[in-house]
Design a protein around this motif. Sequence first.
Motif, mmCIF file in Angstrom:
data_model
loop_
_atom_site.group_PDB
_atom_site.id
_atom_site.type_symbol
_atom_site.label_atom_id
_atom_site.label_comp_id
_atom_site.label_asym_id
_atom_site.label_seq_id
_atom_site.Cartn_x
_atom_site.Cartn_y
_atom_site.Cartn_z
ATOM 1 N N THR A 38 -2.367 -101.810 24.100
ATOM 2 C CA THR A 38 -0.903 -101.317 23.600
ATOM 3 C C THR A 38 -0.173 -101.641 24.940
ATOM 4 O O THR A 38 1.224 -101.555 24.584
ATOM 5 C CB THR A 38 -1.156 -99.843 23.286
ATOM 6 N N SER A 39 -0.542 -101.855 26.394
ATOM 7 C CA SER A 39 0.288 -102.001 27.287
ATOM 8 C C SER A 39 1.317 -103.069 27.118
ATOM 9 O O SER A 39 2.546 -103.041 27.359
ATOM 10 C CB SER A 39 -0.492 -101.962 28.460
ATOM 11 N N GLY A 40 0.597 -104.134 26.547
ATOM 12 C CA GLY A 40 1.643 -105.442 26.481
ATOM 13 C C GLY A 40 2.323 -105.327 25.195
ATOM 14 O O GLY A 40 3.584 -105.905 25.458
ATOM 15 N N LEU A 41 2.002 -104.570 24.153
ATOM 16 C CA LEU A 41 3.162 -104.259 23.110
ATOM 17 C C LEU A 41 4.155 -103.296 23.444
ATOM 18 O O LEU A 41 5.302 -103.607 23.236
ATOM 19 C CB LEU A 41 2.301 -103.602 21.880
ATOM 20 N N ALA A 42 3.839 -102.424 24.590
ATOM 21 C CA ALA A 42 4.881 -101.437 25.015
ATOM 22 C C ALA A 42 5.878 -102.209 25.747
ATOM 23 O O ALA A 42 7.157 -101.992 25.752
ATOM 24 C CB ALA A 42 4.144 -100.348 25.618
ATOM 25 N N ARG A 43 5.458 -103.225 26.522
ATOM 26 C CA ARG A 43 6.171 -104.140 27.382
ATOM 27 C C ARG A 43 6.898 -104.785 26.708
ATOM 28 O O ARG A 43 8.494 -104.934 26.888
ATOM 29 C CB ARG A 43 5.468 -104.845 28.410
ATOM 30 N N ALA A 44 6.625 -105.484 25.681
ATOM 31 C CA ALA A 44 7.279 -106.377 24.458
ATOM 32 C C ALA A 44 8.231 -105.336 23.872
ATOM 33 O O ALA A 44 9.577 -105.844 23.831
ATOM 34 C CB ALA A 44 6.362 -107.119 23.594
ATOM 35 N N LEU A 45 8.143 -104.394 23.475
ATOM 36 C CA LEU A 45 8.965 -103.499 22.668
ATOM 37 C C LEU A 45 9.914 -102.951 23.558
ATOM 38 O O LEU A 45 11.239 -103.011 23.180
ATOM 39 C CB LEU A 45 8.347 -102.149 22.235
ATOM 40 N N ALA A 46 9.721 -102.497 24.792
ATOM 41 C CA ALA A 46 10.634 -102.406 26.005
ATOM 42 C C ALA A 46 11.660 -103.498 26.054
ATOM 43 O O ALA A 46 13.126 -103.347 26.204
ATOM 44 C CB ALA A 46 10.140 -101.848 27.216
ATOM 45 N N SER A 47 11.237 -104.562 26.160
ATOM 46 C CA SER A 47 12.203 -105.782 26.287
ATOM 47 C C SER A 47 12.974 -106.004 25.116
ATOM 48 O O SER A 47 14.326 -106.301 25.459
ATOM 49 C CB SER A 47 11.073 -107.387 26.610
ATOM 50 N N VAL A 48 12.596 -105.886 23.852
ATOM 51 C CA VAL A 48 13.478 -105.907 22.877
ATOM 52 C C VAL A 48 14.562 -105.159 22.827
ATOM 53 O O VAL A 48 15.614 -105.170 22.669
ATOM 54 C CB VAL A 48 12.536 -106.176 21.437
ATOM 55 N N ARG A 49 13.931 -103.746 23.232
ATOM 56 C CA ARG A 49 15.028 -102.619 23.114
ATOM 57 C C ARG A 49 16.159 -102.923 24.118
ATOM 58 O O ARG A 49 17.219 -102.817 24.126
ATOM 59 C CB ARG A 49 14.493 -101.190 23.411
ATOM 60 N N SER A 50 15.564 -103.510 25.508
ATOM 61 C CA SER A 50 16.496 -103.763 26.233
ATOM 62 C C SER A 50 17.698 -104.884 25.933
ATOM 63 O O SER A 50 18.795 -104.755 26.159
ATOM 64 C CB SER A 50 16.075 -104.178 27.787
ATOM 65 N N GLN A 51 17.037 -106.071 25.228
ATOM 66 C CA GLN A 51 18.033 -106.945 24.911
ATOM 67 C C GLN A 51 18.917 -106.487 23.919
ATOM 68 O O GLN A 51 20.151 -106.856 23.725
ATOM 69 C CB GLN A 51 17.017 -108.121 24.281
ATOM 70 N N ILE A 52 18.327 -105.705 22.779
ATOM 71 C CA ILE A 52 19.319 -105.089 21.527
ATOM 72 C C ILE A 52 20.371 -104.142 22.488
ATOM 73 O O ILE A 52 21.670 -104.343 22.014
ATOM 74 C CB ILE A 52 18.462 -104.118 20.847
ATOM 75 N N GLY A 53 19.872 -103.443 23.635
ATOM 76 C CA GLY A 53 21.053 -102.625 24.356
ATOM 77 C C GLY A 53 22.192 -103.513 25.059
ATOM 78 O O GLY A 53 23.104 -103.095 24.739
ATOM 79 N N ASN A 54 21.619 -104.522 25.568
ATOM 80 C CA ASN A 54 22.733 -105.396 26.119
ATOM 81 C C ASN A 54 23.443 -105.959 25.165
ATOM 82 O O ASN A 54 24.670 -106.143 25.406
ATOM 83 C CB ASN A 54 21.924 -106.734 26.753
#
Length: 170
Positions: free
Chosen positions: A144-160
């Motif tokens: 799940t660590s890979g999924l968590a990193r991918a989710l954090a990246s997507v959330r960061s892009q959405i935030g930007n």
Amino acid sequence: LRHYARTLWRRKWVGLVPVVVLPLVVFVASKQQEALYEASADVLVNRQEEATTSIIGQTPAVDDAGRMLDTQVRLARVATVIDRVLAAEGVTGKAKRAFLGNSNVFPLADLLRFTVSDHDAARAERLATAYAREFVRYRRQLDTSGLARALASVRSQIGNLEARGDVDSP
């Protein structure tokens, strides 16, 4: 024939020692040893993580089932898993080396069998169960660590995008 019989009778100790005395010595020695119990726990190795890794853009590490199981066996013997098992059971001191010497992991088709030997049957059972449980937790964390990193990246892009006012971006 009498000559052979006399020769055998004179050398009776040569045949008597391995047939009677040696098994008797082995029996007495084994009765003096403390009993050793072995417990095992099986874990199903699920190949769903291959689909999960393809979702986040990684390629599966192995395509060969035997190689994948060998990787899982090696992963089960890493220090992190062993430390977690010993901590979960409250075992302290120089127990890591002893635990590694009294435990084993081997593949059975799509299963991993975790075995632990101990002089106490209940403790062997608890340790084998804890070993399997901590391995599953460690694997889940890795998966799940890979999924968590991918989710954090997507959330960061959405935030930007939201910060720039770009709310209609695909």
